[in-house]
Motif scaffolding. Structure first.
Motif, mmCIF file in Angstrom:
data_model
loop_
_atom_site.group_PDB
_atom_site.id
_atom_site.type_symbol
_atom_site.label_atom_id
_atom_site.label_comp_id
_atom_site.label_asym_id
_atom_site.label_seq_id
_atom_site.Cartn_x
_atom_site.Cartn_y
_atom_site.Cartn_z
ATOM 1 N N ILE A 1 1.299 -3.064 5.134
ATOM 2 C CA ILE A 1 0.905 -4.242 5.901
ATOM 3 C C ILE A 1 1.263 -3.998 7.358
ATOM 4 O O ILE A 1 2.408 -3.688 7.679
ATOM 5 C CB ILE A 1 1.622 -5.508 5.390
ATOM 6 C CG1 ILE A 1 1.310 -5.729 3.907
ATOM 7 C CG2 ILE A 1 1.230 -6.729 6.229
ATOM 8 C CD1 ILE A 1 2.178 -6.796 3.250
ATOM 9 N N ALA A 2 0.271 -4.125 8.225
ATOM 10 C CA ALA A 2 0.489 -3.951 9.659
ATOM 11 C C ALA A 2 0.492 -5.321 10.322
ATOM 12 O O ALA A 2 -0.431 -6.097 10.154
ATOM 13 C CB ALA A 2 -0.607 -3.090 10.263
ATOM 14 N N SER A 3 1.548 -5.589 11.064
ATOM 15 C CA SER A 3 1.646 -6.848 11.796
ATOM 16 C C SER A 3 1.909 -6.526 13.255
ATOM 17 O O SER A 3 2.986 -6.077 13.627
ATOM 18 C CB SER A 3 2.780 -7.710 11.226
ATOM 19 O OG SER A 3 2.861 -8.927 11.928
ATOM 20 N N GLY A 4 0.863 -6.734 14.044
ATOM 21 C CA GLY A 4 0.961 -6.429 15.462
ATOM 22 C C GLY A 4 -0.393 -6.611 16.107
ATOM 23 O O GLY A 4 -1.245 -7.330 15.587
ATOM 24 N N GLY A 5 -0.588 -5.920 17.193
ATOM 25 C CA GLY A 5 -1.855 -6.000 17.909
ATOM 26 C C GLY A 5 -2.835 -4.945 17.438
ATOM 27 O O GLY A 5 -2.611 -4.241 16.451
ATOM 28 N N ASP A 6 -3.933 -4.833 18.172
ATOM 29 C CA ASP A 6 -4.995 -3.903 17.808
ATOM 30 C C ASP A 6 -4.504 -2.458 17.690
ATOM 31 O O ASP A 6 -4.912 -1.733 16.785
ATOM 32 C CB ASP A 6 -6.133 -3.969 18.825
ATOM 33 C CG ASP A 6 -6.883 -5.283 18.778
ATOM 34 O OD1 ASP A 6 -6.922 -5.908 17.700
ATOM 35 O OD2 ASP A 6 -7.445 -5.680 19.812
ATOM 36 N N PRO B 1 -4.149 0.180 -0.103
ATOM 37 C CA PRO B 1 -4.720 -0.949 0.639
ATOM 38 C C PRO B 1 -3.950 -1.248 1.927
ATOM 39 O O PRO B 1 -2.741 -1.051 2.010
ATOM 40 C CB PRO B 1 -4.596 -2.128 -0.326
ATOM 41 C CG PRO B 1 -4.289 -1.549 -1.651
ATOM 42 C CD PRO B 1 -3.659 -0.214 -1.414
ATOM 43 N N LEU B 2 -4.687 -1.755 2.893
ATOM 44 C CA LEU B 2 -4.130 -2.188 4.175
ATOM 45 C C LEU B 2 -4.127 -3.704 4.228
ATOM 46 O O LEU B 2 -5.150 -4.346 4.011
ATOM 47 C CB LEU B 2 -4.973 -1.643 5.330
ATOM 48 C CG LEU B 2 -4.709 -2.215 6.732
ATOM 49 C CD1 LEU B 2 -3.305 -1.842 7.206
ATOM 50 C CD2 LEU B 2 -5.762 -1.727 7.711
ATOM 51 N N GLY B 3 -2.982 -4.256 4.523
ATOM 52 C CA GLY B 3 -2.873 -5.687 4.819
ATOM 53 C C GLY B 3 -2.729 -5.839 6.318
ATOM 54 O O GLY B 3 -2.121 -4.991 6.982
ATOM 55 N N VAL B 4 -3.285 -6.902 6.860
ATOM 56 C CA VAL B 4 -3.221 -7.129 8.302
ATOM 57 C C VAL B 4 -2.724 -8.543 8.574
ATOM 58 O O VAL B 4 -3.277 -9.512 8.058
ATOM 59 C CB VAL B 4 -4.606 -6.933 8.970
ATOM 60 C CG1 VAL B 4 -4.542 -7.262 10.454
ATOM 61 C CG2 VAL B 4 -5.113 -5.516 8.755
ATOM 62 N N ILE B 5 -1.692 -8.630 9.385
ATOM 63 C CA ILE B 5 -1.223 -9.910 9.911
ATOM 64 C C ILE B 5 -1.316 -9.785 11.426
ATOM 65 O O ILE B 5 -0.446 -9.205 12.072
ATOM 66 C CB ILE B 5 0.206 -10.243 9.455
ATOM 67 C CG1 ILE B 5 0.247 -10.328 7.927
ATOM 68 C CG2 ILE B 5 0.671 -11.559 10.089
ATOM 69 C CD1 ILE B 5 1.614 -10.552 7.339
ATOM 70 N N PRO B 6 -2.426 -10.291 12.004
ATOM 71 C CA PRO B 6 -2.654 -10.116 13.440
ATOM 72 C C PRO B 6 -1.678 -10.946 14.275
ATOM 73 O O PRO B 6 -1.496 -12.133 14.040
ATOM 74 C CB PRO B 6 -4.097 -10.578 13.637
ATOM 75 C CG PRO B 6 -4.371 -11.487 12.492
ATOM 76 C CD PRO B 6 -3.494 -11.036 11.364
#
Length: 100
Positions: A63-68, A84-89
């Motif tokens: 899970i990536a939590s950050g900016g672009d 799998p990739l999780g995204v918390i923008p």
């Protein structure tokens, strides 16, 4: 069996309070997922390297939590792995998250 996730957290992203955001995210995710929190504590830590380490440790999801930049780097490192990739923008523009 509880799933495990490498949670790559960039506290430098966005304009909010990163400590409060991390607390809120953990409160939501940790009842369901065992999180291995990997903060980008300095601008010299590479999210690609953290992702490769997570792959070697056998993470079920990253899970990536950050900016672009953070999200894109993690996504690129996961190509071809089947993980799998999780995204918390949490960035300013979040263009990547808006597009997906």
């Amino acid at each position: 069996m509880t799933r495990s996730a490498c949670f790559i957290f960039n506290p430098f992203s966005g304009q909010g309070n990163s400590v409060e955001e991390l607390i809120a995210i953990r409160a939501i995710l940790e009842p369901e997922i065992k999180l291995d929190i990997c903060p980008l504590n300095s601008r010299e830590i590479d999210p690609v390297q953290l992702t490769h380490s997570a792959i070697k440790r056998g993470a079920d999801i990253v899970i990536a939590s950050g900016g672009d930049g953070t999200v894109s780097a993690v996504a690129e490192a996961l190509i071809g792995t089947g993980i799998p990739l999780g995204v918390i923008p949490r960035g300013t523009a979040n263009a990547f998250a808006m597009e997906i």
